[in-house]
Design a protein around this motif. Structure first.
Motif, PDB file in Angstrom:
ATOM      1  N   THR B 434       0.835  -1.202   0.000  1.00 43.30           N
ATOM      2  CA  THR B 434       0.000   0.000   0.000  1.00 43.30           C
ATOM      3  C   THR B 434       0.871   1.254   0.000  1.00 43.30           C
ATOM      4  O   THR B 434       2.060   1.212   0.353  1.00 43.30           O
ATOM      5  CB  THR B 434      -0.921   0.032   1.240  1.00 43.30           C
ATOM      6  N   LEU B 435       0.261   2.364  -0.361  1.00 44.71           N
ATOM      7  CA  LEU B 435       0.971   3.651  -0.301  1.00 44.71           C
ATOM      8  C   LEU B 435       1.444   3.921   1.122  1.00 44.71           C
ATOM      9  O   LEU B 435       2.570   4.362   1.361  1.00 44.71           O
ATOM     10  CB  LEU B 435       0.020   4.762  -0.778  1.00 44.71           C
ATOM     11  N   ARG B 436       0.573   3.652   2.073  1.00 38.76           N
ATOM     12  CA  ARG B 436       0.879   3.821   3.493  1.00 38.76           C
ATOM     13  C   ARG B 436       2.116   3.021   3.908  1.00 38.76           C
ATOM     14  O   ARG B 436       3.004   3.532   4.603  1.00 38.76           O
ATOM     15  CB  ARG B 436      -0.362   3.348   4.256  1.00 38.76           C
ATOM     16  N   GLU B 437       2.185   1.777   3.463  1.00 43.88           N
ATOM     17  CA  GLU B 437       3.339   0.932   3.802  1.00 43.88           C
ATOM     18  C   GLU B 437       4.610   1.467   3.151  1.00 43.88           C
ATOM     19  O   GLU B 437       5.674   1.522   3.775  1.00 43.88           O
ATOM     20  CB  GLU B 437       3.088  -0.515   3.355  1.00 43.88           C
ATOM     21  N   ASN B 438       4.515   1.899   1.905  1.00 47.56           N
ATOM     22  CA  ASN B 438       5.712   2.410   1.226  1.00 47.56           C
ATOM     23  C   ASN B 438       6.204   3.703   1.856  1.00 47.56           C
ATOM     24  O   ASN B 438       7.408   3.955   1.916  1.00 47.56           O
ATOM     25  CB  ASN B 438       5.438   2.595  -0.267  1.00 47.56           C
ATOM     26  N   LEU B 439       5.273   4.520   2.333  1.00 47.02           N
ATOM     27  CA  LEU B 439       5.667   5.771   2.989  1.00 47.02           C
ATOM     28  C   LEU B 439       6.094   5.558   4.443  1.00 47.02           C
ATOM     29  O   LEU B 439       6.565   6.497   5.087  1.00 47.02           O
ATOM     30  CB  LEU B 439       4.503   6.777   2.950  1.00 47.02           C
ATOM     31  N   GLY B 440       5.923   4.344   4.970  1.00 46.05           N
ATOM     32  CA  GLY B 440       6.282   4.080   6.362  1.00 46.05           C
ATOM     33  C   GLY B 440       5.286   4.677   7.348  1.00 46.05           C
ATOM     34  O   GLY B 440       5.660   5.090   8.447  1.00 46.05           O
ATOM     35  N   LEU B 441       4.029   4.723   6.966  1.00 47.56           N
ATOM     36  CA  LEU B 441       2.978   5.270   7.833  1.00 47.56           C
ATOM     37  C   LEU B 441       2.147   4.127   8.402  1.00 47.56           C
ATOM     38  O   LEU B 441       1.895   3.134   7.719  1.00 47.56           O
ATOM     39  CB  LEU B 441       2.062   6.201   7.027  1.00 47.56           C
ATOM     40  N   THR B 442       1.691   4.270   9.647  1.00 44.25           N
ATOM     41  CA  THR B 442       0.884   3.216  10.250  1.00 44.25           C
ATOM     42  C   THR B 442      -0.556   3.292   9.751  1.00 44.25           C
ATOM     43  O   THR B 442      -1.034   4.343   9.335  1.00 44.25           O
ATOM     44  CB  THR B 442       0.879   3.318  11.787  1.00 44.25           C
ATOM     45  N   ARG B 443      -1.232   2.149   9.808  1.00 38.29           N
ATOM     46  CA  ARG B 443      -2.637   2.078   9.402  1.00 38.29           C
ATOM     47  C   ARG B 443      -3.493   2.572  10.559  1.00 38.29           C
ATOM     48  O   ARG B 443      -3.397   2.042  11.666  1.00 38.29           O
ATOM     49  CB  ARG B 443      -2.984   0.629   9.067  1.00 38.29           C
ATOM     50  N   PRO B 444      -4.339   3.586  10.348  1.00 41.74           N
ATOM     51  CA  PRO B 444      -5.115   4.109  11.477  1.00 41.74           C
ATOM     52  C   PRO B 444      -6.137   3.101  11.984  1.00 41.74           C
ATOM     53  O   PRO B 444      -6.751   2.370  11.200  1.00 41.74           O
ATOM     54  CB  PRO B 444      -5.807   5.352  10.908  1.00 41.74           C
ATOM     55  N   ALA B 445      -6.282   3.069  13.283  1.00 43.96           N
ATOM     56  CA  ALA B 445      -7.323   2.242  13.901  1.00 43.96           C
ATOM     57  C   ALA B 445      -8.681   2.858  13.595  1.00 43.96           C
ATOM     58  O   ALA B 445      -8.798   4.056  13.330  1.00 43.96           O
ATOM     59  CB  ALA B 445      -7.111   2.180  15.400  1.00 43.96           C
ATOM     60  N   ASN B 446      -9.713   2.027  13.633  1.00 38.97           N
ATOM     61  CA  ASN B 446     -11.083   2.506  13.471  1.00 38.97           C
ATOM     62  C   ASN B 446     -11.512   3.140  14.792  1.00 38.97           C
ATOM     63  O   ASN B 446     -11.419   2.504  15.852  1.00 38.97           O
ATOM     64  CB  ASN B 446     -11.988   1.327  13.105  1.00 38.97           C
ATOM     65  N   ARG B 447     -11.952   4.391  14.755  1.00 42.92           N
ATOM     66  CA  ARG B 447     -12.264   5.086  16.009  1.00 42.92           C
ATOM     67  C   ARG B 447     -13.478   4.496  16.724  1.00 42.92           C
ATOM     68  O   ARG B 447     -13.686   4.754  17.901  1.00 42.92           O
ATOM     69  CB  ARG B 447     -12.487   6.575  15.744  1.00 42.92           C
ATOM     70  N   PHE B 448     -14.275   3.733  15.993  1.00 43.54           N
ATOM     71  CA  PHE B 448     -15.505   3.208  16.593  1.00 43.54           C
ATOM     72  C   PHE B 448     -15.431   1.727  16.954  1.00 43.54           C
ATOM     73  O   PHE B 448     -16.282   1.223  17.674  1.00 43.54           O
ATOM     74  CB  PHE B 448     -16.696   3.426  15.652  1.00 43.54           C
TER      75      PHE B 448
END
Lengths: 457, 457
Positions: B434-448
């Motif tokens: 994913t773009l997130r993985e390539n950028l080194g960003l964590t996957r946001p948790a679902n707030r609910f």
């Protein structure tokens, strides 16, 4: 073969199927709502079958069913139409791409841009299914406390159509000269500022996109109310009809073609008469194919049996715009008061119950599975019925719905299409490059600019 | 190589080039605005070069230049971002797809759906560049007589972001059980109705689409005003910065990372502190590659010479939000009164004129071609500069702009990328899916919803 009237065929798609029981059918793909590779295979198979267009329905809210019915439905979520059809544009070459877009909950500048862009990306294969959005829950997702009243939605739709088509005409077809030597990119005499000021909309323009490949993407309409028919007669080039049988189909066909020839001049249709061939009427039809008629019928019985009663009653309530779940399911429908929901759907359901003497339970099971026109039989019997509709002016073709995927789609392409081709009533090859050319529709002139290749409207 | 800080690279694209003279450059494609096959080749080349993302800018009006300048500009029209990026999604496998979408002229339900859909179609490669739309002409295309005031647009943007991310969290990640046996398609305990009622927006929800592959598409922000920086510090994961030189870049980098660590608590950023690594700062940079520094400089001189003075002065007026064309072009800028246009762009232009002692004419030619950060040289000298920015904390990478296409893009991928890879500061292969993985960003948790794979936010 040449010269005989030809069927036009759209595929009316939901990723899993339009049938609410389909995700449980053996061999189905329950996860197809977000399975892009599956959608890619489906559309490539349809293109192999020379289908005119891939239609994608749309909803602007989770369907307003009780949660106990909703939880059983694969129709709760799926791809958004523009993103899906654009992604499918780059993996196909010929098939048309018809997206639903709402005139009630969107802006004409956005809609004009997206369809123009899809038309450029696809080389002239875009179509706009104009809807006014009947689901009252949609209003709540767009900052409104209640939906706009039915006929007023159509007044806005008519104005919206004028604005969108006017924006598509912002640039003359030959505006972009791109003369490297002089440094002139476009001819400034060939850009038009719309300056629309109307009852519902105020849009300056010009659109920041070149005129679409097709001039205008193909205009599709599905409304069957009086307001919907007036709008269709005035604007549509394809009508996605909802006709339960051939008799109803012929009446609808005659009505729309008659309005087109000599429009009523109603408030939604103030324009001039048009050639009746400039509008193609394609009823939706579920097609179930078997080796024998009995086998096809057994498939449908199996399929319908996969629909839960709770989902059926919810769909019935949704279609009626009225909750009948507290009435005796084995009794008959009560009097249904008028509501602000889509009128046509309510009237059709009430008529079906009266015509076939259905109880609430029977009606719920029918509506929860699929209550409309269906061809259930062998490739020969299905082709017989389609040919009859074509010859007797019940339709100009169909919007085919597949009972389960991929099997139902593959059966249609592999077995029914060749039978239609053998009879000379369906193409062997695409006639043109654009959706408009394949449907036999003329390219609209630009209302603001006369050019060598088009005439003034 | 492993362990050293890595550059993140986006490509900031217009189909012809961001440079207004580029369509006249030898070998350029003047028709690229609506040439989908060309765009497909461009993005596939970028993917071959392991770029993180393809950024597509957007405008909601024809740019507000006088017609005599506009007619010389290839920037007047191009594809709409969602349709283009969706079409490109199905012909690529790894590269991120970042679309610009306006919080001022669109609805959060539409925006949430389209990005979620693009994320599903692309297997988790979507990013949302949040803009508030500075061009006052856009208001006229959306039923308003004048645009919303600058800071109020950011108040709405902050609320819009909360609604969109809340809609993305409508379904738990594991909501869709699709149990064929029981007939349960999704767990009704795992759908959340947002019921947002705020100052600018009222949105019930839930979204009719499953949670995106990335949880949320990557959030991108480019505002550089005080309001823009507050919004970026509170929400952005990628900041498309505009830094004219390394000194400015370091100041901006320190400012944003500092705000992220310990946010100011301003009206646009009321949220908690975040990890500074959770936000990647990527200044835009024009890159011109030559065999020698002299050759690269000559290319740029040639390119700039293709910009007409009329276009230059129009761009300058647009950047200032103020018409200076009636002043002596060989004199200096007058005092520019505050306007409702983007503040940052105006201040940057005024600062550039003062710093380099430019006349109105010189400034117009600079702004009309490209007035921002540029690396003009050999692959080695360009890599030297990029490495210096990375080490000295001027940036986490760049949004590369190509001076002319395809040559400038091919030069970058074929000559500069290998040099960056040799130095161990750019990937040889994509790290994730994913773009997130390539950028080194964590996957946001679902707030609910708390699930096994994510933690509560």
């Amino acid at each position: 073969m040449s010269g005989s009237k030809q069927l036009k065929l759209g595929a009316f798609m939901r990723p899993v199927s339009i049938h609410t029981g389909a995700w449980r059918y053996p061999g189905a793909l329950p996860d197809a709502n977000f399975n892009f590779p599956a959608l890619k295979r489906f559309i490539q198979k349809l293109e192999q079958g020379k289908f005119d267009a891939f239609f994608m329905a749309d909803h602007l809210a989770v369907l307003n069913m009780p949660i106990n019915a909703l939880k059983r439905s694969h129709t709760v979520t799926s791809f958004e139409p523009f993103t899906l059809l654009s992604a499918l544009a780059s993996v196909t070459e010929h098939i048309g791409l018809v997206a639903t877009a709402s005139t009630t909950y969107d802006q004409p500048y956005h809609i004009a841009r997206r369809f123009a862009s899809l038309d450029h990306i696809s080389g002239g294969r875009a179509g706009w299914n104009i809807v006014t959005t009947a689901n009252p829950d949609a209003a709540l997702n767009f900052g409104l406390e209640e939906q706009i009243e039915h006929d007023e939605r159509y007044v806005r739709a008519r104005e919206f159509y004028e604005v969108v088509t006017g924006l598509w005409d912002s640039f003359a077809d030959d505006a972009f000269v791109r003369d490297v030597e002089s440094g002139i990119y476009f001819d400034p005499e060939k850009i038009h500022v719309l300056n629309h000021q109307g009852k519902h909309l105020s849009v300056r323009g010009p659109l920041n996109i070149a005129r679409p490949v097709q001039g205008w993407p193909v205009i599709v309409q599905a409304g069957a109310s009086e307001a919907g028919r007036q709008l269709a007669a005035a604007t549509a080039e394809v009508v996605f009809a909802s006709a339960g049988n051939l008799e109803m189909g012929k009446a609808f066909y005659a009505d729309i073609k008659g309005r087109v020839r000599s429009p009523s001049g109603g408030r939604f249709a103030p324009s001039l008469g048009r050639d009746p061939d400039s509008i193609k009427i394609l009823p939706g039809a579920l097609v179930v194919v078997g080796e024998t008629v009995a086998e096809a019928r057994a498939k449908r019985v199996h399929l319908d049996s996969l629909v839960h009663y709770e989902s059926g009653i919810a769909s019935l309530n949704s279609a009626l715009g009225y909750d009948v779940s507290h009435f005796d399911p084995d009794g008959y429908l009560p009097e249904i008061p008028p509501t602000n929901a889509g009128k046509t759907s309510r009237e059709r359901v009430i008529a079906m119950a009266q015509r076939e003497n259905l109880t609430i339970r029977q009606l719920a099971q029918r509506i929860g599975s699929y209550g409309g026109l269906a061809f259930v039989g062998t490739p020969q019997s299905i082709a017989d019925e389609m040919e009859q509709w074509l010859i007797e002016e019940g339709s100009d073709g169909f919007n085919i719905m597949f009972p389960f995927l991929p099997e139902g789609l593959n059966d249609f392409v592999d077995k029914v299409i060749p039978e239609l081709q053998r009879r000379g009533i369906f193409r062997q090859e695409y006639e043109g490059k654009t959706l408009r050319e394949n449907l036999g529709l003329t390219r609209p002139a630009n209302r603001f600019f006369q050019t060598a290749t088009t005439s003034v409207r």
